[in-house]
Design a protein around this motif. Structure first.
Motif, short mmCIF file in Angstrom:
data_model
loop_
_atom_site.label_atom_id
_atom_site.label_comp_id
_atom_site.label_asym_id
_atom_site.label_seq_id
_atom_site.Cartn_x
_atom_site.Cartn_y
_atom_site.Cartn_z
N ILE A 121 -14.76 -18.57 -5.67
CA ILE A 121 -15.21 -18.67 -4.27
C ILE A 121 -15.23 -20.11 -3.78
N LYS A 125 -12.87 -21.75 -0.65
CA LYS A 125 -13.50 -22.40 0.50
C LYS A 125 -13.04 -23.85 0.64
N LYS A 126 -13.15 -24.61 -0.45
CA LYS A 126 -12.94 -26.07 -0.37
C LYS A 126 -11.46 -26.44 -0.39
N ASN A 129 -9.77 -23.66 2.46
CA ASN A 129 -10.48 -23.56 3.74
C ASN A 129 -10.38 -22.15 4.33
N SER A 131 -12.12 -18.36 5.01
CA SER A 131 -13.37 -17.61 5.13
C SER A 131 -13.35 -16.50 4.08
N VAL A 132 -14.45 -16.34 3.34
CA VAL A 132 -14.49 -15.41 2.21
C VAL A 132 -15.33 -14.19 2.55
N GLY A 151 -20.62 -20.13 -0.93
CA GLY A 151 -19.79 -20.23 0.26
C GLY A 151 -19.23 -18.94 0.81
N ASP A 153 -18.93 -15.86 3.06
CA ASP A 153 -19.40 -15.77 4.44
C ASP A 153 -19.91 -14.39 4.82
#
Length: 341
Positions: A121, A125-126, A129, A131-132, A151, A153
């Motif tokens: 995850i 995200k990092k 970029n 959305s999870v 992270g 969402d």
């Protein structure tokens, strides 16, 4: 019932179960009025944009034993699989390259996926970029909170049916536990999705109306309605498909009563009828999910049936265009190891 005279009342959430039952069974001109109102509300709240997300079905192991699902724990005929961190991340790069902003990690209720998710995850995200969005079943509060901290969402946990007795009969666990998990997800800061299945055995039109009322009580961020699909190697494999018109009417009512929600047009609609997902968009839906699961795993993810409809980039593009809608997503289709999405 004169639907046009009831629209303002319905939009304000002031609707009786009797009125819901009437609209759930709408056909002909009444159904077309229902769909038209749903589209108008979608346009008002969301414009003409369809939200596109890319799903990876990361595991077909499951602790539960639901009567409608071939991934049920006691099904010895199903070959099981579980994707690892690097497999998930590699597919995530294809989703990113296709200009799809949401990665949807879906699986059975498999606690052995938790450490995999805890590692992947943050990378999704990092590094990408994205959305999870997660859909991984019932878990302890600590697991939900951990995913949120890392992270993730949003999370989908469908209640399936509002009837405690029907839920217990098909899922063999209490509906209350399911609803408590939904509340825990909301308290953990997730955007939460939920919804129902249309066509379960012994389901009544009255309980379908109660499903809509339960969704109103939950106030989710996403809500869906899916037709029942009989699944091989399950106790319900010989039952008929769920009624597509009841499903579409439920979707339209969700749109009218929960106007800010994202509502998917699910692949099960296309399984029942060619053009079914277009019908879903025309009933007020505004989400399409494209399948990026490796080809060698797709048939093993037997959530609907072994011959389920798999949504490709091309199919999604065509369906959105036919509905007169648009999406900011999509680049050229991406080749993946194992086949095309």
């Amino acid at each position: 019932m004169n639907f046009l005279n009831q629209q303002e009342q319905i939009q304000n959430g002031q609707i009786t179960k009797t009125e819901l039952i009437t609209l759930l069974q709408a056909s002909g001109s009444l159904q077309q009025q229902l769909f038209r109102q749903a589209r108008e509300i979608r346009q008002r709240y969301h414009g003409d944009q369809v939200v596109v997300r890319g799903v990876i079905e990361i595991s077909n192991y499951c602790q539960k034993n639901c009567n409608y699902c071939a991934m049920r724990a006691t099904n010895q005929k199903l070959e099981r699989y579980r994707l690892g961190v690097e497999q998930i991340f590699a597919i995530g790069t294809h989703i990113k390259e296709a200009n799809i902003p949401i990665i949807f990690l879906q699986g059975g209720q498999d606690p052995h996926c938790d450490p995999i998710l805890e590692e992947v995850i943050p990378r999704l995200k990092k590094e990408l970029n994205l959305s999870v969005l997660l859909c991984l079943g019932e878990k302890p509060r600590e697991a939900y909170q951990k995913f949120a901290e890392l992270g993730a969402d949003s999370y989908i946990l469908k209640f399936e049916t509002s009837s405690p007795s029907l839920y217990k009969n098909i899922a063999h666990t209490p509906l209350l536990r399911r609803l408590q998990c939904i509340r825990t997800l909301q308290e953990s800061g997730f955007k939460v999705g939920t919804g129902n299945i249309v066509g379960l055995p012994n389901q009544t039109i009255d309980s379908l109306a109660e499903d809509i009322l339960l969704a109103l009580e939950i106030q989710p961020d996403f809500v869906s309605s899916s037709p029942f699909i009989p699944n091989q190697d399950t106790p319900l494999e010989n039952l008929p498909y769920g009624d597509i018109n009841l499903t579409l009417n439920t979707m339209a009512l969700y749109r009218i009563l929960l106007p800010s929600c994202l509502i998917p047009t699910v692949s099960a609609l296309e399984k029942i009828q060619k053009g079914g997902q277009l019908m879903g968009l025309n009933a007020g839906a505004n989400v399409l999910t494209i399948n990026f699961t490796p080809a060698q795993c797709r048939d093993k993810y037997a959530i609907y049936s072994k011959q389920r409809f798999v949504v490709s980039l091309e199919h999604a593009q065509q369906t959105i265009k036919q509905a007169g809608l648009s999406s900011n997503s999509f680049k050229s289709p991406v080749l993946m190891s194992g086949g095309t999405p």
